[in-house]
Design an enzyme around this catalytic site. Structure first.
Site, PDB file in Angstrom:
ATOM      1  N   GLU A 277     -37.518  26.123 -10.902  1.00 58.97           N
ATOM      2  CA  GLU A 277     -37.168  24.476 -11.140  1.00 58.97           C
ATOM      3  C   GLU A 277     -35.832  24.232 -10.584  1.00 58.97           C
ATOM      4  O   GLU A 277     -35.345  23.404 -10.103  1.00 58.97           O
ATOM      5  CB  GLU A 277     -37.374  24.315 -12.622  1.00 58.97           C
ATOM      6  CG  GLU A 277     -38.632  24.285 -13.257  1.00 58.97           C
ATOM      7  CD  GLU A 277     -39.676  23.519 -12.264  1.00 58.97           C
ATOM      8  OE1 GLU A 277     -39.351  22.526 -11.869  1.00 58.97           O
ATOM      9  OE2 GLU A 277     -40.889  24.215 -12.263  1.00 58.97           O
ATOM     10  N   TRP A 280     -36.136  23.856  -7.194  1.00 57.89           N
ATOM     11  CA  TRP A 280     -36.619  22.502  -6.817  1.00 57.89           C
ATOM     12  C   TRP A 280     -35.436  21.687  -6.591  1.00 57.89           C
ATOM     13  O   TRP A 280     -35.412  20.605  -5.456  1.00 57.89           O
ATOM     14  CB  TRP A 280     -37.576  21.913  -7.724  1.00 57.89           C
ATOM     15  CG  TRP A 280     -38.739  22.379  -7.526  1.00 57.89           C
ATOM     16  CD1 TRP A 280     -39.611  23.462  -8.062  1.00 57.89           C
ATOM     17  CD2 TRP A 280     -40.027  21.886  -6.397  1.00 57.89           C
ATOM     18  NE1 TRP A 280     -40.981  23.347  -7.843  1.00 57.89           N
ATOM     19  CE2 TRP A 280     -41.024  22.482  -6.725  1.00 57.89           C
ATOM     20  CE3 TRP A 280     -39.835  20.820  -5.439  1.00 57.89           C
ATOM     21  CZ2 TRP A 280     -42.213  22.539  -5.962  1.00 57.89           C
ATOM     22  CZ3 TRP A 280     -40.986  20.491  -4.629  1.00 57.89           C
ATOM     23  CH2 TRP A 280     -42.136  21.457  -4.806  1.00 57.89           C
ATOM     24  N   TRP A 308     -49.708  -2.078   0.424  1.00 50.31           N
ATOM     25  CA  TRP A 308     -49.412  -2.368  -0.967  1.00 50.31           C
ATOM     26  C   TRP A 308     -50.077  -3.456  -1.497  1.00 50.31           C
ATOM     27  O   TRP A 308     -50.576  -4.208  -0.748  1.00 50.31           O
ATOM     28  CB  TRP A 308     -47.826  -2.233  -1.249  1.00 50.31           C
ATOM     29  CG  TRP A 308     -47.084  -1.116  -0.467  1.00 50.31           C
ATOM     30  CD1 TRP A 308     -46.431  -1.340   0.422  1.00 50.31           C
ATOM     31  CD2 TRP A 308     -46.881   0.207  -0.907  1.00 50.31           C
ATOM     32  NE1 TRP A 308     -45.670   0.103   0.909  1.00 50.31           N
ATOM     33  CE2 TRP A 308     -46.119   0.668  -0.082  1.00 50.31           C
ATOM     34  CE3 TRP A 308     -47.646   0.791  -2.148  1.00 50.31           C
ATOM     35  CZ2 TRP A 308     -45.858   2.135  -0.283  1.00 50.31           C
ATOM     36  CZ3 TRP A 308     -47.530   2.183  -2.256  1.00 50.31           C
ATOM     37  CH2 TRP A 308     -46.581   2.719  -1.515  1.00 50.31           C
ATOM     38  N   ASN A 344     -40.943  15.614 -17.316  1.00 51.22           N
ATOM     39  CA  ASN A 344     -41.401  15.803 -15.832  1.00 51.22           C
ATOM     40  C   ASN A 344     -42.748  15.542 -15.739  1.00 51.22           C
ATOM     41  O   ASN A 344     -43.345  15.056 -14.783  1.00 51.22           O
ATOM     42  CB  ASN A 344     -40.914  17.014 -15.236  1.00 51.22           C
ATOM     43  CG  ASN A 344     -41.431  17.563 -13.837  1.00 51.22           C
ATOM     44  OD1 ASN A 344     -40.890  16.780 -12.968  1.00 51.22           O
ATOM     45  ND2 ASN A 344     -42.286  18.346 -13.427  1.00 51.22           N
ATOM     46  N   TRP A 362     -43.378   3.162  -3.908  1.00 50.06           N
ATOM     47  CA  TRP A 362     -42.825   4.151  -4.491  1.00 50.06           C
ATOM     48  C   TRP A 362     -41.148   3.740  -4.728  1.00 50.06           C
ATOM     49  O   TRP A 362     -40.686   4.109  -5.595  1.00 50.06           O
ATOM     50  CB  TRP A 362     -42.822   5.500  -3.855  1.00 50.06           C
ATOM     51  CG  TRP A 362     -42.635   5.652  -2.418  1.00 50.06           C
ATOM     52  CD1 TRP A 362     -43.404   5.435  -1.374  1.00 50.06           C
ATOM     53  CD2 TRP A 362     -41.340   6.028  -1.975  1.00 50.06           C
ATOM     54  NE1 TRP A 362     -42.723   5.538  -0.131  1.00 50.06           N
ATOM     55  CE2 TRP A 362     -41.562   5.874  -0.536  1.00 50.06           C
ATOM     56  CE3 TRP A 362     -39.882   6.411  -2.536  1.00 50.06           C
ATOM     57  CZ2 TRP A 362     -40.490   6.274   0.259  1.00 50.06           C
ATOM     58  CZ3 TRP A 362     -38.881   6.785  -1.748  1.00 50.06           C
ATOM     59  CH2 TRP A 362     -39.029   6.670  -0.300  1.00 50.06           C
ATOM     60  N   TRP A 385     -40.249  10.917  -5.972  1.00 47.65           N
ATOM     61  CA  TRP A 385     -41.200   9.841  -5.900  1.00 47.65           C
ATOM     62  C   TRP A 385     -41.975   9.999  -4.558  1.00 47.65           C
ATOM     63  O   TRP A 385     -43.187   9.551  -4.482  1.00 47.65           O
ATOM     64  CB  TRP A 385     -40.430   8.314  -5.773  1.00 47.65           C
ATOM     65  CG  TRP A 385     -39.933   7.883  -7.285  1.00 47.65           C
ATOM     66  CD1 TRP A 385     -39.069   8.189  -7.878  1.00 47.65           C
ATOM     67  CD2 TRP A 385     -41.071   7.249  -8.015  1.00 47.65           C
ATOM     68  NE1 TRP A 385     -39.153   7.664  -9.122  1.00 47.65           N
ATOM     69  CE2 TRP A 385     -40.330   7.218  -9.059  1.00 47.65           C
ATOM     70  CE3 TRP A 385     -42.296   6.782  -7.990  1.00 47.65           C
ATOM     71  CZ2 TRP A 385     -41.022   6.391 -10.217  1.00 47.65           C
ATOM     72  CZ3 TRP A 385     -43.056   5.912  -8.766  1.00 47.65           C
ATOM     73  CH2 TRP A 385     -42.447   5.868 -10.073  1.00 47.65           C
TER      74      TRP A 385
HETATM   75  P1  FAD Z   1     -36.071  22.040 -16.797  1.00 47.21           P
HETATM   76  O1  FAD Z   1     -37.571  22.140 -16.863  1.00 47.21           O
HETATM   77  O2  FAD Z   1     -35.347  22.530 -17.730  1.00 47.21           O
HETATM   78  O3  FAD Z   1     -35.599  22.488 -15.445  1.00 47.21           O
HETATM   79  C1  FAD Z   1     -34.170  23.042 -15.290  1.00 47.21           C
HETATM   80  C2  FAD Z   1     -33.358  22.202 -14.073  1.00 47.21           C
HETATM   81  O4  FAD Z   1     -34.131  22.203 -13.088  1.00 47.21           O
HETATM   82  C3  FAD Z   1     -33.570  20.433 -14.258  1.00 47.21           C
HETATM   83  O5  FAD Z   1     -32.298  20.306 -15.280  1.00 47.21           O
HETATM   84  C4  FAD Z   1     -33.234  20.153 -13.040  1.00 47.21           C
HETATM   85  O6  FAD Z   1     -31.962  19.970 -12.464  1.00 47.21           O
HETATM   86  C5  FAD Z   1     -34.050  21.063 -12.151  1.00 47.21           C
HETATM   87  N1  FAD Z   1     -35.470  20.403 -11.914  1.00 47.21           N
HETATM   88  C6  FAD Z   1     -36.564  20.722 -12.628  1.00 47.21           C
HETATM   89  N2  FAD Z   1     -37.565  20.297 -12.099  1.00 47.21           N
HETATM   90  C7  FAD Z   1     -37.246  19.504 -11.011  1.00 47.21           C
HETATM   91  C8  FAD Z   1     -37.744  18.860  -9.950  1.00 47.21           C
HETATM   92  N3  FAD Z   1     -39.149  18.484 -10.003  1.00 47.21           N
HETATM   93  N4  FAD Z   1     -37.093  18.172  -9.017  1.00 47.21           N
HETATM   94  C9  FAD Z   1     -35.751  18.815  -8.970  1.00 47.21           C
HETATM   95  N5  FAD Z   1     -35.216  19.425  -9.569  1.00 47.21           N
HETATM   96  C10 FAD Z   1     -35.786  19.818 -10.805  1.00 47.21           C
HETATM   97  N6  FAD Z   1     -34.615  15.198 -11.822  1.00 47.21           N
HETATM   98  C11 FAD Z   1     -33.479  14.797 -11.796  1.00 47.21           C
HETATM   99  O7  FAD Z   1     -32.628  15.669 -12.127  1.00 47.21           O
HETATM  100  N7  FAD Z   1     -33.000  13.640 -11.286  1.00 47.21           N
HETATM  101  C12 FAD Z   1     -33.909  12.671 -11.080  1.00 47.21           C
HETATM  102  O8  FAD Z   1     -33.400  11.591 -10.841  1.00 47.21           O
HETATM  103  C13 FAD Z   1     -35.435  13.042 -10.924  1.00 47.21           C
HETATM  104  N8  FAD Z   1     -36.141  11.901 -10.787  1.00 47.21           N
HETATM  105  C14 FAD Z   1     -37.497  12.208 -10.614  1.00 47.21           C
HETATM  106  C15 FAD Z   1     -38.692  11.510 -10.421  1.00 47.21           C
HETATM  107  C16 FAD Z   1     -39.813  11.703 -10.210  1.00 47.21           C
HETATM  108  C17 FAD Z   1     -40.760  10.875  -9.935  1.00 47.21           C
HETATM  109  C18 FAD Z   1     -40.186  13.103 -10.743  1.00 47.21           C
HETATM  110  C19 FAD Z   1     -41.831  13.347 -10.750  1.00 47.21           C
HETATM  111  C20 FAD Z   1     -39.137  13.865 -11.000  1.00 47.21           C
HETATM  112  C21 FAD Z   1     -38.026  13.657 -10.977  1.00 47.21           C
HETATM  113  N9  FAD Z   1     -36.864  14.530 -11.474  1.00 47.21           N
HETATM  114  C22 FAD Z   1     -35.581  14.232 -11.318  1.00 47.21           C
HETATM  115  C23 FAD Z   1     -37.321  16.145 -11.695  1.00 47.21           C
HETATM  116  C24 FAD Z   1     -37.594  16.398 -13.116  1.00 47.21           C
HETATM  117  O9  FAD Z   1     -38.589  15.337 -13.554  1.00 47.21           O
HETATM  118  C25 FAD Z   1     -36.136  16.685 -13.859  1.00 47.21           C
HETATM  119  O10 FAD Z   1     -35.393  17.436 -13.108  1.00 47.21           O
HETATM  120  C26 FAD Z   1     -36.642  17.294 -15.326  1.00 47.21           C
HETATM  121  O11 FAD Z   1     -37.442  16.610 -16.065  1.00 47.21           O
HETATM  122  C27 FAD Z   1     -35.154  17.458 -15.991  1.00 47.21           C
HETATM  123  O12 FAD Z   1     -35.736  17.872 -17.299  1.00 47.21           O
HETATM  124  P2  FAD Z   1     -35.029  19.549 -17.646  1.00 47.21           P
HETATM  125  O13 FAD Z   1     -33.545  19.343 -17.565  1.00 47.21           O
HETATM  126  O14 FAD Z   1     -35.492  19.706 -19.039  1.00 47.21           O
HETATM  127  O15 FAD Z   1     -35.999  20.349 -16.662  1.00 47.21           O
END
Ligand code: FAD
Length: 479
Positions: A277, A280, A308, A344, A362, A385
């Site tokens: 993660e 990502w 759209w 997420n 989006w 997005w």
């Molecule tokens: P954990 O599951 O604990 O993951 C650890 C860290 O990994 C997160 O804190 C984050 O930094 C990173 N991470 C995890 N999943 C993703 C992912 N899919 N993409 C990028 N990094 C990730 N994340 C953001 O930080 N900022 C945003 O603006 C953002 N917008 C999003 C918009 C959409 C439409 C979607 C589908 C996802 C988005 N995410 C975003 C990714 C993800 O949803 C969040 O990072 C995650 O939910 C954060 O929760 P956590 O810290 O508990 O994640």
């Protein structure tokens, strides 16, 4: 000895802060935060991010004061001018900062570095935000990756274990401090009391970030692979807003995970799933660096011509307010409004409903998230997005449209998440919680649910709107 200015930006911490360590080596330091939102153009921090920033600045100021330093806050339209003023007021030898990778920030910082050096100052920048900088990993032909798996395989193998630096031992300030503002003066807090619920969920600042990491390691790293998809559970780290403002670094997180996995018997797969993660997040920065218009334009150019839907304003409002009549979607949108964060899995579900079933661009969802997420991050938000829409890198194929009912039944089987955020439905049995519209009237009556009144009937028919979305896709695919 002349002081060095340490320009804090999205690295609001003392630990693993290479710019700060560098500056302390050559003498007294002047910690500075410059608020110049105009420099971010349309991507100036949104409402929830501003709330977080306010509290994070307070926390940093407090930590610095405990170490005998001040945080000099200034506001303006042009960071370069503010830095030059500070240099001339303090007779500083130079400026040190940690790099940002958003397109406008990169361009600005390049000019600032060149100009300060031409002025005879030192200007030094460092990587503090990523495990590897966005340009570090490339394909064999030198080009950027468009798919996560090979990107992460290479990055993971190239080493993500660079040890974090401890906070500097001794910190000295200048003899005379320049003037600065209090965080309050920046007016970052919302004018309506929308942030009431935020305080119960978050502790912005470096100590809050460290505590959250420790809590995650202790309570949720084991079994992360399974629980990370269950929105009712506290199965993820909640570190995203802390990471966004740099209150903790990914190097610190990886190091803490490695120590923890050695001390306790954490299943390897859970550790790898969590590290992926963070991968990502790295991938998002890699994509944005190589595709600076990713926040505005689809990586797959065919989507520029996507048909759209017209007249979507009332549907958009219902989505924003968590009143679509589709329980999992409404739960997610209300979680977002109340806490500034959304799970997420649910981000993917609400995004799919908006862009596919409602056929709203989006970019509209991206803008709403930008304003309401405490973790709003240009790279991750735009990648997320585009992924949902199916027009981005490594995106789910367009025709894979999330069914919010199936998603609810699978990831919130007893409906706890929906019950928490949509109290109107709390008394419905699990069997009907994700489909109140098909519950027998007697069941609705017994649960006190009046569809179309206290809780809306669905604003869209999931099956027919899915077919319409597939038809719209055929238009661009064949066009
Ligand atoms: P954990 O599951 O604990 O993951 C650890 C860290 O990994 C997160 O804190 C984050 O930094 C990173 N991470 C995890 N999943 C993703 C992912 N899919 N993409 C990028 N990094 C990730 N994340 C953001 O930080 N900022 C945003 O603006 C953002 N917008 C999003 C918009 C959409 C439409 C979607 C589908 C996802 C988005 N995410 C975003 C990714 C993800 O949803 C969040 O990072 C995650 O939910 C954060 O929760 P956590 O810290 O508990 O994640």
């Amino acid at each position: 000895m002349k002081p060095q200015i340490v320009w804090f930006r999205r690295d609001l911490r003392l630990a693993d802060n290479p710019a700060l360590v560098h500056a302390t080596r050559s003498g007294p330091v002047i910690p500075v935060y410059l608020f110049a939102p105009g420099e971010d153009g349309v991507w100036a921090p949104g409402g929830a991010s501003r709330w977080w920033l306010h509290h994070s600045l307070l926390a940093l100021k407090h930590t610095l004061e405990e170490r005998g330093l001040r945080l000099i806050i200034r506001e303006g339209t042009d960071s370069l001018s503010m830095l030059r003023e500070l240099v001339s007021e303090t007779d500083a030898a130079g400026v040190a900062w940690n790099r940002l990778y958003d397109p406008l920030a990169t361009a600005r910082d390049r000019i600032i570095k060149r100009t300060l050096r031409a002025d005879g100052m030192t200007a030094d920048s460092f990587n503090a935000a990523l495990l590897q900088e966005p340009w570090a990993v490339t394909k064999k032909d030198g080009g950027p990756y468009r798919a996560f798996t090979p990107f992460w395989r290479v990055l993971r193998a190239s080493g993500i274990d660079e040890p974090p630096q401890p906070p500097p031992g001794r910190l000295n300030g200048p003899e005379h401090w320049p003037a600065g503002l209090e965080p309050d003066a920046l007016g970052l807090l919302p004018s309506i009391p929308w942030d009431r619920g935020f305080h119960a969920h978050w502790t912005p600042g470096e100590p809050g970030a460290t505590a959250r990491l420790e809590h995650f390691l202790e309570h949720a790293l084991t079994d992360y692979g399974r629980r990370r998809d269950l929105p009712a559970e506290a199965g993820t780290s909640g570190l995203s807003p802390h990471l966004h403002l740099g209150e903790i670094s990914p190097r610190q997180i990886v190091a803490a995970v490695n120590t923890h996995r050695q001390q306790y018997r954490i299943p390897e797969q859970d550790v790898e799933d969590f590290l992926a993660e963070l991968g990502w997040r790295e991938f998002a920065h890699h994509l944005l660096y190589h595709q600076p218009d990713m926040p505005e334009r689809p990586l797959d150019a065919r989507f520029e011509h996507f048909p759209w839907s017209d007249n979507s304003e009332p549907l958009l409002r219902a989505w924003q307010q968590g009143r679509t009549g589709i329980p999992l979607v409404d739960a997610g949108m209300r979680e977002l409004w109340s806490t500034g964060w959304m799970h997420n899995r649910v981000r993917m579900v609400v995004g799919s409903l908006l862009t596919k079933n409602l056929r709203i661009p989006w970019q509209t969802g991206e803008a709403w998230f930008w304003d309401t997420l405490v973790d709003a991050d240009l790279a991750s938000n735009s990648m997320g997005w585009q992924w949902i829409q199916g027009c981005g890198a490594d995106a789910a194929p367009y025709f894979r449209i999330f069914n919010p009912v199936r998603q609810g039944e699978r990831f919130d089987p007893d409906g706890s998440y929906v019950r928490r955020w949509v109290p109107e439905l709390a008394k419905l049995p699990a069997k009907h919680i994700h489909t109140p519209w098909s519950a027998p009237q007697a069941v609705l009556d017994a649960a006190g649910v009046r569809l179309g009144d206290a809780y809306p009937a669905p604003i869209v028919d999931l099956a027919s709107s899915r077919n319409d979305a597939l038809e719209a896709y055929r238009v661009i695919r064949n066009g």
